[in-house]
Design a protein around this motif. Structure first.
Motif, mmCIF file in Angstrom:
data_model
loop_
_atom_site.group_PDB
_atom_site.id
_atom_site.type_symbol
_atom_site.label_atom_id
_atom_site.label_comp_id
_atom_site.label_asym_id
_atom_site.label_seq_id
_atom_site.Cartn_x
_atom_site.Cartn_y
_atom_site.Cartn_z
ATOM 1 N N PHE A 74 88.096 43.588 135.717
ATOM 2 C CA PHE A 74 87.679 43.934 134.358
ATOM 3 C C PHE A 74 87.177 42.723 133.572
ATOM 4 N N ALA A 75 87.379 41.510 134.079
ATOM 5 C CA ALA A 75 87.044 40.283 133.346
ATOM 6 C C ALA A 75 85.624 40.242 132.776
ATOM 7 N N PRO A 76 84.585 40.736 133.454
ATOM 8 C CA PRO A 76 83.243 40.690 132.847
ATOM 9 C C PRO A 76 83.096 41.577 131.610
ATOM 10 N N TYR A 77 84.075 42.454 131.375
ATOM 11 C CA TYR A 77 83.968 43.439 130.296
ATOM 12 C C TYR A 77 85.015 43.250 129.202
ATOM 13 N N GLY A 78 85.967 42.357 129.432
ATOM 14 C CA GLY A 78 87.026 42.136 128.457
ATOM 15 C C GLY A 78 88.312 41.721 129.151
ATOM 16 N N GLN A 79 89.424 42.117 128.561
ATOM 17 C CA GLN A 79 90.722 41.716 129.084
ATOM 18 C C GLN A 79 91.632 42.929 129.255
ATOM 19 N N VAL A 80 92.604 42.780 130.150
ATOM 20 C CA VAL A 80 93.634 43.784 130.358
ATOM 21 C C VAL A 80 94.844 43.373 129.529
ATOM 22 N N VAL A 81 95.214 44.216 128.586
ATOM 23 C CA VAL A 81 96.339 43.933 127.701
ATOM 24 C C VAL A 81 97.616 43.895 128.535
ATOM 25 N N GLY A 82 98.352 42.800 128.403
ATOM 26 C CA GLY A 82 99.594 42.636 129.150
ATOM 27 C C GLY A 82 99.446 41.753 130.368
ATOM 28 N N PHE A 83 98.218 41.528 130.823
ATOM 29 C CA PHE A 83 97.973 40.658 131.974
ATOM 30 C C PHE A 83 97.101 39.462 131.612
ATOM 31 N N SER A 84 96.276 39.606 130.612
ATOM 32 C CA SER A 84 95.282 38.587 130.287
ATOM 33 C C SER A 84 95.532 38.034 128.891
ATOM 34 N N LEU A 113 76.804 50.268 136.362
ATOM 35 C CA LEU A 113 77.968 50.723 135.607
ATOM 36 C C LEU A 113 79.201 50.724 136.501
ATOM 37 N N ARG A 114 80.361 50.545 135.871
ATOM 38 C CA ARG A 114 81.624 50.596 136.608
ATOM 39 C C ARG A 114 82.593 51.507 135.876
ATOM 40 N N ALA A 115 83.478 52.107 136.628
ATOM 41 C CA ALA A 115 84.510 52.975 136.063
ATOM 42 C C ALA A 115 85.870 52.410 136.458
ATOM 43 N N PHE A 116 86.760 52.316 135.490
ATOM 44 C CA PHE A 116 88.093 51.785 135.742
ATOM 45 C C PHE A 116 89.139 52.837 135.422
ATOM 46 N N LEU A 117 90.087 52.950 136.343
ATOM 47 C CA LEU A 117 91.212 53.857 136.194
ATOM 48 C C LEU A 117 92.422 53.029 135.816
ATOM 49 N N PHE A 118 92.987 53.318 134.660
ATOM 50 C CA PHE A 118 94.235 52.643 134.367
ATOM 51 C C PHE A 118 95.354 53.656 134.224
ATOM 52 N N ASP A 119 96.525 53.244 134.723
ATOM 53 C CA ASP A 119 97.635 54.170 134.940
ATOM 54 C C ASP A 119 98.447 54.455 133.684
ATOM 55 N N GLY A 120 98.107 53.854 132.571
ATOM 56 C CA GLY A 120 98.841 54.096 131.336
ATOM 57 C C GLY A 120 99.878 53.039 131.038
ATOM 58 N N SER A 121 100.075 52.090 131.949
ATOM 59 C CA SER A 121 101.063 51.034 131.709
ATOM 60 C C SER A 121 100.448 49.821 131.021
ATOM 61 N N ARG A 122 99.135 49.750 130.971
ATOM 62 C CA ARG A 122 98.417 48.644 130.338
ATOM 63 C C ARG A 122 97.230 49.204 129.578
ATOM 64 N N GLY A 123 96.693 48.387 128.690
ATOM 65 C CA GLY A 123 95.500 48.770 127.957
ATOM 66 C C GLY A 123 94.387 47.776 128.228
ATOM 67 N N ILE A 124 93.293 47.941 127.494
ATOM 68 C CA ILE A 124 92.144 47.050 127.645
ATOM 69 C C ILE A 124 91.661 46.585 126.280
ATOM 70 N N ASN A 125 90.992 45.461 126.278
ATOM 71 C CA ASN A 125 90.270 44.980 125.109
ATOM 72 C C ASN A 125 88.822 44.806 125.553
ATOM 73 N N ILE A 126 87.935 45.615 124.996
ATOM 74 C CA ILE A 126 86.529 45.609 125.383
ATOM 75 C C ILE A 126 85.812 44.498 124.620
ATOM 76 N N ALA A 127 85.170 43.598 125.346
ATOM 77 C CA ALA A 127 84.491 42.453 124.752
ATOM 78 C C ALA A 127 83.298 42.896 123.900
#
Length: 156
Positions: A19-29, A96-110
C-alpha cells in the motif's frame, strides 16, 4: 443491460509494503496526516451497506489526506490508483489496484491518490473517517464509465 467494458482487478491483502505508493496502513506505518491550503480536519463515522463492487468513477483530494478505519473488525475492499494516472485512455485502468483489509487495520490515503470505496464484504460496516472538512471543494473525479465506457470490478 449495459455495453460498458468491465476491467477486473484482483484484490490483494493490505500490507504496508504493497500500500506504500498510495498511503499508509494505520497501526503498521508512520501515518502522515496532511492538510494544505488552510484546510481543517473533519472526523466522523461513515456507514456503508454491501453492494456489488462496480466502480464507474474514482475520486481524489489535493488538500487533505483521508484516513479510513473499519470498526468491529469488518472486512472491506478499496480500489486505488497512483496520482500520475490521468484516465485519458483505458490503459490507466490496468494500473489500478484493489486492497482487501480484514478490519483489524485502517488506511490513510495520500494526497492526490485516486480511490473508490470502501466496499464492505459483510452486510454493513461503520468506518472512522478523517479527512478535510471541505471535501466537496476538494474532490477531483475521474469518470470511467462516462469517458472510457468502462467500469471496474474486483475479484476477491
Amino acid at each position: 443491460m449495459t455495453d460498458d467494458v468491465t476491467h477486473w482487478v484482483q484484490a490483494e491483502p493490505l500490507t504496508p509494503e504493497a500500500f506504500a505508493p498510495y498511503g499508509q496502513v494505520v497501526g503498521f506505518s508512520d501515518v502522515q496526516i496532511e492538510l494544505r491550503d488552510q484546510e481543517v480536519f473533519h472526523l466522523d463515522i461513515i456507514a456503508y451497506k454491501r453492494k456489488p463492487i462496480r466502480v464507474d468513477h474514482l475520486n481524489r483530494h489535493a488538500t487533505a489526506t483521508q484516513a479510513l478505519v473499519p470498526l468491529n473488525g469488518k472486512p472491506v475492499v478499496i480500489i486505488v490508483g497512483a496520482p500520475e494516472l490521468t484516465f485519458s485512455n483505458a490503459e490507466d485502468l490496468g494500473r489500478l489496484r484493489a486492497f482487501l483489509f480484514d478490519g483489524s487495520r485502517g488506511i490513510n490515503i495520500a494526497l492526490k491518490v485516486w480511490h473508490e470505496g470502501p466496499f464492505p464484504l459483510m452486510e454493513h460496516v461503520d468506518l472512522v473517517n478523517v479527512q478535510g472538512k471541505h471535501v466537496d471543494d476538494d474532490n477531483e473525479v475521474a469518470h470511467l464509465q462516462r469517458d472510457l465506457g468502462a467500469v471496474v470490478g474486483v475479484r476477491l
